[in-house]
Design a protein around this motif. Structure first.
Motif, PDB file in Angstrom:
ATOM      1  N   ASP A 143     -67.149 -11.447 -14.672  1.00  0.00           N
ATOM      2  CA  ASP A 143     -68.358 -10.643 -14.539  1.00  0.00           C
ATOM      3  C   ASP A 143     -69.280 -10.782 -15.748  1.00  0.00           C
ATOM      4  OD1 ASP A 143     -66.875  -9.190 -16.344  1.00  0.00           O
ATOM      5  OD2 ASP A 143     -66.909  -7.312 -15.211  1.00  0.00           O
ATOM      6  N   TRP A 144     -68.741 -11.076 -16.934  1.00  0.00           N
ATOM      7  CA  TRP A 144     -69.596 -11.277 -18.113  1.00  0.00           C
ATOM      8  C   TRP A 144     -70.530 -12.468 -17.908  1.00  0.00           C
ATOM      9  CZ3 TRP A 144     -69.853 -15.779 -20.911  1.00  0.00           C
ATOM     10  CH2 TRP A 144     -68.830 -16.719 -20.681  1.00  0.00           C
ATOM     11  N   LEU A 145     -70.050 -13.480 -17.150  1.00  0.00           N
ATOM     12  CA  LEU A 145     -70.871 -14.656 -16.890  1.00  0.00           C
ATOM     13  C   LEU A 145     -71.952 -14.343 -15.861  1.00  0.00           C
ATOM     14  CD1 LEU A 145     -71.140 -17.606 -17.732  1.00  0.00           C
ATOM     15  CD2 LEU A 145     -69.560 -18.226 -15.906  1.00  0.00           C
ATOM     16  N   HIS A 146     -71.624 -13.485 -14.879  1.00  0.00           N
ATOM     17  CA  HIS A 146     -72.634 -13.047 -13.910  1.00  0.00           C
ATOM     18  C   HIS A 146     -73.748 -12.296 -14.643  1.00  0.00           C
ATOM     19  CE1 HIS A 146     -68.877 -12.440 -11.101  1.00  0.00           C
ATOM     20  NE2 HIS A 146     -69.015 -13.690 -11.504  1.00  0.00           N
ATOM     21  N   LEU A 147     -73.340 -11.408 -15.556  1.00  0.00           N
ATOM     22  CA  LEU A 147     -74.314 -10.612 -16.288  1.00  0.00           C
ATOM     23  C   LEU A 147     -75.150 -11.485 -17.221  1.00  0.00           C
ATOM     24  CD1 LEU A 147     -75.468  -7.846 -16.889  1.00  0.00           C
ATOM     25  CD2 LEU A 147     -73.670  -7.507 -18.584  1.00  0.00           C
ATOM     26  N   THR A 148     -74.518 -12.471 -17.840  1.00  0.00           N
ATOM     27  CA  THR A 148     -75.254 -13.405 -18.697  1.00  0.00           C
ATOM     28  C   THR A 148     -76.328 -14.131 -17.895  1.00  0.00           C
ATOM     29  OG1 THR A 148     -73.339 -13.730 -20.151  1.00  0.00           O
ATOM     30  CG2 THR A 148     -75.033 -15.439 -20.174  1.00  0.00           C
ATOM     31  N   VAL A 298     -78.355  -6.910  -3.571  1.00  0.00           N
ATOM     32  CA  VAL A 298     -77.462  -7.257  -4.682  1.00  0.00           C
ATOM     33  C   VAL A 298     -77.613  -6.316  -5.874  1.00  0.00           C
ATOM     34  CG1 VAL A 298     -77.468  -9.681  -4.007  1.00  0.00           C
ATOM     35  CG2 VAL A 298     -79.108  -8.889  -5.730  1.00  0.00           C
ATOM     36  N   LYS A 299     -78.651  -5.496  -5.880  1.00  0.00           N
ATOM     37  CA  LYS A 299     -78.906  -4.625  -7.027  1.00  0.00           C
ATOM     38  C   LYS A 299     -77.712  -3.739  -7.396  1.00  0.00           C
ATOM     39  CE  LYS A 299     -82.082  -1.020  -8.672  1.00  0.00           C
ATOM     40  NZ  LYS A 299     -83.327  -0.258  -8.370  1.00  0.00           N
ATOM     41  N   PRO A 300     -77.043  -3.083  -6.441  1.00  0.00           N
ATOM     42  CA  PRO A 300     -75.912  -2.211  -6.815  1.00  0.00           C
ATOM     43  C   PRO A 300     -74.822  -2.942  -7.596  1.00  0.00           C
ATOM     44  CG  PRO A 300     -76.579  -1.772  -4.552  1.00  0.00           C
ATOM     45  CD  PRO A 300     -77.324  -2.997  -4.984  1.00  0.00           C
ATOM     46  N   TYR A 301     -74.541  -4.191  -7.222  1.00  0.00           N
ATOM     47  CA  TYR A 301     -73.491  -4.920  -7.929  1.00  0.00           C
ATOM     48  C   TYR A 301     -73.865  -5.131  -9.390  1.00  0.00           C
ATOM     49  CZ  TYR A 301     -70.594  -8.656  -9.714  1.00  0.00           C
ATOM     50  OH  TYR A 301     -69.759  -9.393 -10.513  1.00  0.00           O
ATOM     51  N   TYR A 302     -75.103  -5.542  -9.629  1.00  0.00           N
ATOM     52  CA  TYR A 302     -75.508  -5.823 -11.003  1.00  0.00           C
ATOM     53  C   TYR A 302     -75.678  -4.546 -11.818  1.00  0.00           C
ATOM     54  CZ  TYR A 302     -75.654 -10.586  -9.583  1.00  0.00           C
ATOM     55  OH  TYR A 302     -75.273 -11.824  -9.119  1.00  0.00           O
ATOM     56  N   LEU A 303     -76.066  -3.470 -11.174  1.00  0.00           N
ATOM     57  CA  LEU A 303     -76.080  -2.186 -11.876  1.00  0.00           C
ATOM     58  C   LEU A 303     -74.668  -1.794 -12.295  1.00  0.00           C
ATOM     59  CD1 LEU A 303     -78.636   0.002  -9.875  1.00  0.00           C
ATOM     60  CD2 LEU A 303     -78.922  -0.987 -12.142  1.00  0.00           C
ATOM     61  N   SER A 304     -73.694  -2.106 -11.456  1.00  0.00           N
ATOM     62  CA  SER A 304     -72.305  -1.766 -11.786  1.00  0.00           C
ATOM     63  C   SER A 304     -71.802  -2.588 -12.963  1.00  0.00           C
ATOM     64  CB  SER A 304     -71.393  -1.968 -10.570  1.00  0.00           C
ATOM     65  OG  SER A 304     -71.166  -3.348 -10.310  1.00  0.00           O
ATOM     66  N   LEU A 305     -72.364  -3.799 -13.153  1.00  0.00           N
ATOM     67  CA  LEU A 305     -72.000  -4.603 -14.318  1.00  0.00           C
ATOM     68  C   LEU A 305     -72.635  -4.021 -15.571  1.00  0.00           C
ATOM     69  CD1 LEU A 305     -72.215  -8.377 -13.308  1.00  0.00           C
ATOM     70  CD2 LEU A 305     -70.249  -6.852 -13.313  1.00  0.00           C
TER      71      LEU A 305
END
Length: 367
Positions: A143-148, A298-305
């Protein structure tokens, strides 16, 4: 209450994936990295052509957009000087332009189009989500790579009035070191002849003002969104792994990660982090397309990150009020897209505040 920050174990990740690569139908890449084979239904497949029907990063294709791209690099190569970058870093290190969340910044990029990009002319928020979603397909657990991927281009807000409304040549495009000779691997290298730094002999040797192997963190890079976003992350106390910060600062450093130029300035840590940048670049470059990502979906997933729930009381993984495992609680609330709650599920009638601990970033960042 103890705040727990989980750091990613790169060594064990590579070891475990390589050990079982044959069993899980994965392909071992150079550098020890693994990704699903391309015949997987879920794997991201890099296309052969960009959104305009041309090959990616083709700076010779005749078109009106390419003429604009070349003019961009002419201005960039003339105006990006050592003193200019020093001035920009001093100004923006103040972080006094705004205070906002990561997602608020993402939404600002709806107003930004990168004129240096020969592959895409959509608002930048689409590029961020295209990159992040492509990485999620092949690296679902990182998930750190998704957030990056989501935040790597947020520095492009420098184009907006509130953040200085800098010209495009001072925000986007390929980056390169200042204070040493301009390597011919740089796109449209011919325009460096008009850069004022050419007049200074100390800036025009291979090493320039640097020592060989000094490390890229000690090198003055051309000013732009990469350096700015890395600065914002560090100064706001981000806990992203060093590889994530490396990706953010150097993802536009194509002379290095595509042409192997300037490697004499790297140290051992840079070499290790470069492996992750090579992985990232596939998704940064080849995910660009005219297919829009549904932001609301997809917004909820990235907010959760961004706002990842971690709670630990008395060194236990259980809620101190209802004895429910906190990871189950985090899963429950992520499913409901509810980030603040005074309910601890209905297992007990006690109310409490589910505390959000931001694993990688604070709720509001200074920009």
């Amino acid at each position: 209450m103890t705040i727990c920050v989980e750091q990613f174990d790169f060594g064990s990740h590579f070891e475990d994936k390589n050990k079982h690569s044959e069993d899980i139908n994965e392909l071992v890449l150079d550098g020890g990295f693994v990704q699903p084979k391309q015949d997987s239904n879920d794997a991201f497949v890099a296309p052969d052509i960009n959104a305009f029907g041309h090959t990616f990063r083709n700076y010779d294709e005749e078109s009106e957009r390419q003429k604009g791209v070349e003019e961009f690099y002419r201005l960039q190569h003339i105006n990006q000087t050592f003193n200019f970058v020093k001035k920009m870093r001093e100004e923006y290190m103040k972080l006094d332009k705004a205070e906002m969340s990561i997602w608020e910044c993402c939404e600002l990029l709806n107003e930004v189009v990168d004129e240096s990009d020969p592959d895409l002319d959509l608002p930048q928020i689409q590029h961020l989500l295209q990159s992040a979603e492509a990485i999620r397909k092949d690296y679902p657990n990182e998930d750190w790579l998704h957030l990056t991927a989501l935040i790597h281009d947020l520095g492009k807000i420098l184009l907006l009035p509130k953040f200085g409304e800098l010209p495009q040549w001072a925000v986007v495009g390929d980056t390169f070191p200042l204070g040493c000779a301009f390597d011919e691997a740089n796109i449209h290298h011919k325009y460096f002849k008009d850069n004022p730094d050419i007049k200074y002999p100390e800036y025009n040797t291979k090493n320039g003002i640097y020592n060989e192997g000094c490390g890229l963190d000690n090198v003055m890079m051309s000013w732009g969104h990469d350096d700015y976003m890395c600065m914002v992350a560090k100064e706001n106390g981000s806990t992203l792994p060093k590889a994530g910060l490396f990706i953010i600062r150097y993802h536009s450093f194509y002379p290095l990660h595509k042409e192997n130029a300037y490697t004499h300035l790297m140290n051992e840590e840079d070499c290790e982090n470069l492996k992750w940048l090579h992985v990232f670049n596939k998704y940064d470059l080849y995910s660009k397309s005219k297919v829009h990502v549904d932001v609301d979906e997809v917004k909820p997933y990235y907010l959760s990150l961004i706002e990842k729930v971690r709670l630990n009381s008395d060194e236990s993984d259980e809620c101190c009020l209802c004895n429910t495992n906190i990871y189950e609680l985090a899963f429950f609330f992520s499913l409901s897209f509810c980030f603040f709650s005074f309910h601890c599920v209905s297992m007990c009638g006690t109310y409490f505040l589910l505390v959000l601990v931001l694993q990688y970033f604070p709720a509001k960042l200074k920009w």
